[in-house]
Design an enzyme around this catalytic site. Sequence first.
Site, PDB file in Angstrom:
ATOM      1  N   LYS A   2     -21.591  16.730   7.161  1.00 34.24           N
ATOM      2  CA  LYS A   2     -20.031  16.550   6.890  1.00 34.24           C
ATOM      3  C   LYS A   2     -19.619  15.036   7.485  1.00 34.24           C
ATOM      4  O   LYS A   2     -19.850  14.754   8.468  1.00 34.24           O
ATOM      5  CB  LYS A   2     -19.105  17.602   7.599  1.00 34.24           C
ATOM      6  CG  LYS A   2     -17.699  17.493   7.520  1.00 34.24           C
ATOM      7  CD  LYS A   2     -16.950  18.181   8.564  1.00 34.24           C
ATOM      8  CE  LYS A   2     -15.505  17.693   8.261  1.00 34.24           C
ATOM      9  NZ  LYS A   2     -14.492  18.828   9.509  1.00 34.24           N
ATOM     10  N   ASP A  30       8.707   3.668 -20.885  1.00 34.40           N
ATOM     11  CA  ASP A  30       9.821   3.661 -20.373  1.00 34.40           C
ATOM     12  C   ASP A  30      11.093   3.532 -21.498  1.00 34.40           C
ATOM     13  O   ASP A  30      12.023   4.384 -21.628  1.00 34.40           O
ATOM     14  CB  ASP A  30      10.296   2.969 -19.150  1.00 34.40           C
ATOM     15  CG  ASP A  30       9.546   3.272 -17.744  1.00 34.40           C
ATOM     16  OD1 ASP A  30       9.462   4.848 -17.710  1.00 34.40           O
ATOM     17  OD2 ASP A  30       9.466   2.511 -16.940  1.00 34.40           O
ATOM     18  N   LYS A  85       4.741  -2.457 -11.920  1.00 32.01           N
ATOM     19  CA  LYS A  85       4.708  -2.491 -13.300  1.00 32.01           C
ATOM     20  C   LYS A  85       4.542  -3.931 -13.806  1.00 32.01           C
ATOM     21  O   LYS A  85       4.120  -4.137 -14.866  1.00 32.01           O
ATOM     22  CB  LYS A  85       5.987  -1.872 -13.705  1.00 32.01           C
ATOM     23  CG  LYS A  85       6.234  -0.237 -13.812  1.00 32.01           C
ATOM     24  CD  LYS A  85       7.578   0.087 -14.116  1.00 32.01           C
ATOM     25  CE  LYS A  85       7.626   1.624 -13.878  1.00 32.01           C
ATOM     26  NZ  LYS A  85       9.101   2.177 -14.342  1.00 32.01           N
ATOM     27  N   HIS A 131     -16.762  12.198  12.402  1.00 28.80           N
ATOM     28  CA  HIS A 131     -15.700  11.942  11.950  1.00 28.80           C
ATOM     29  C   HIS A 131     -14.947  10.331  12.736  1.00 28.80           C
ATOM     30  O   HIS A 131     -15.651  10.098  13.638  1.00 28.80           O
ATOM     31  CB  HIS A 131     -14.615  12.856  12.747  1.00 28.80           C
ATOM     32  CG  HIS A 131     -14.978  14.349  12.441  1.00 28.80           C
ATOM     33  ND1 HIS A 131     -15.783  14.948  13.069  1.00 28.80           N
ATOM     34  CD2 HIS A 131     -14.372  15.097  11.501  1.00 28.80           C
ATOM     35  CE1 HIS A 131     -15.951  16.376  12.717  1.00 28.80           C
ATOM     36  NE2 HIS A 131     -15.033  16.286  11.678  1.00 28.80           N
TER      37      HIS A 131
END
Length: 551
Positions: free
Chosen positions: A173, A374, A330, A147
């Site tokens: 893992k 939109d 956007k 980890h």
Amino acid sequence: MPYTQFMATLVCVPIMVTDEASALRAAAAARDAGADIAEFRVDDYFAGTGEAEDAARVARLVSRSPLPCILTCRPTWEGGHYDGDDDVRVAMFERACVGLQGGEHAPRYIDVELAAYDRSDNLRLKVNLCVDPREREQSAGLILSSHDFDSRPADLTRRVLSMRCHEASRVHKVAFRARSLRDNIELFELLRHADRPMIALGMGEFGLMSRVLAPKFGAFLTFASLRDSSATAPGQPTVAQLLETYRFRSIRASTRVYGVVGWPVSHSLSPRIHNAGFGELGIDAVYLPMPIAGGATPKDNDASLKATLTDLIGYGPLDFGGCSVTIPHKESLVRISRELGWEVDASAAMIGAANTLMVSREGGRAIVRVFNSDAPAAIESIKNATKSGSIAGLTIGVVGAGGAGRAIAFGAAMAGATPIIFNRDHARARELAGAVASATGVPARSEAWEGMAGASCDVWLNCTPLGMKSGPAPEALAIPEAALSRGAIVMDTVYTPRETPLLRKAREHGCTVVEGLEMFVRQAALQFEAWTGMPAPMETFRRAVCESLGG
Ligand code: NAP
């Protein structure tokens, strides 16, 4: 030789054990919620005293579990709470795995950190005596884990290679804090090239993709919490979100991936809508929040959007089909599309902002198109509220000159209406009116913010966050009461709450009101139709939004 997982990816609920009764209740709740396995984290429960009873109660907990379990006692140096002796910890594993007493059974797996296992021959030997490298019901398997709670470890490759040298381990893992969406790609590659069952997870908001798409890349398991743990384990979905919203059990290698790109996006309703639509029509696809942080300047913003989108599109095994794009990206989307030679549709080019990206493939080559849903969504919502079904010749008061106001002002002009733009910063309104007039030939104009009360419009549209639940002024009326005349159509783009103070007041004045939710559902439907080629299930979309908004 890469390993191929034939078993379905498991859903595992981690349980921090403080006492036996509550841990068993949590495991039963996990089972009832649909999880396959529980992880008992006994860091706080196992005291490490060396007394026989200390280890015996862990063995009892494991034996009474209503779900198969992983037994983990994570030391402080690997992000856990156990600060006792390692020999005592391994003796506890021994007691729970091989020192079983009447009626007890072993955990399905024990989790031991690679660093501890690598460091000590003695510990390795003892752990190996507890586990069986073969998959068998009665004996515990070893999960070797690594980890990093801060970032991607610099020696990630070394860690994975080191795991592979240990024949006794059944599962590997790797979990680290993802710094961006792009880290998920490396995790997927680890899974694709694993030599045995593997867990590869990105922690934090950017890593959600690795958790949800675990079955697509053949991961051994993914973790999910019982309750919303966004505060303590950001990025970890709940079992209900995983199984219901993301339809985890139907994700497979062929599943296409879509999402919403923006910052922030963790509370977006779009995943609820699109996943419900995919489920309703039986489409092999999933839709995820895809956070991309905004940059300090438009140039920085463009750079981070471009780097991430090109990686997602370019990584074939992901089957990235496209995304919704929201604040603050956007306008960046149109700029980078021009730079990269992606097709920008005429209305998005005129508006200078796009909210949808779609990817199709021709002979292995990605064809990318961007457009703005939109504007047509808002205009259709207003047309629906008129008697004639048309807005041609009407005067539309557009309040706000940001992304939404811009799209709607252009959309209204292209539909034959005349927009009058009001904005707090009047220079921005003037600039927008000029751009609309010169691009469409419609005599769009701007008026002062203070002039709104005396203005007369057939349709009013709020395109500011005024009235939004968590916005700058939840109780404010974006449009003054004096302007709300009987017979006018009033639409709010804000949809949290559904009935904003503006819409309530407009109803009182006899106006026809259009909720922001209508526009939201329609813009999503246009995206869905472009991606899937199928009509969007509008009722399912509306139900999904209403359930999320609680009404
Ligand atoms: P944006 O680009 O950030 O623009 C914000 C606009 O609101 C600007 O015109 C800004 O004026 C104005 N504004 C912000 N705070 C204000 C305040 N306290 N008083 C007066 N004006 C204020 O945002 P956007 O993308 O246009 O979004 C605007 C709203 O539309 C949001 O509430 C969003 O949720 C909604 N929206 C809804 C949908 C839907 O599907 N229903 C789709 C898109 C957007 P200045 O220029 O003076 O700063």
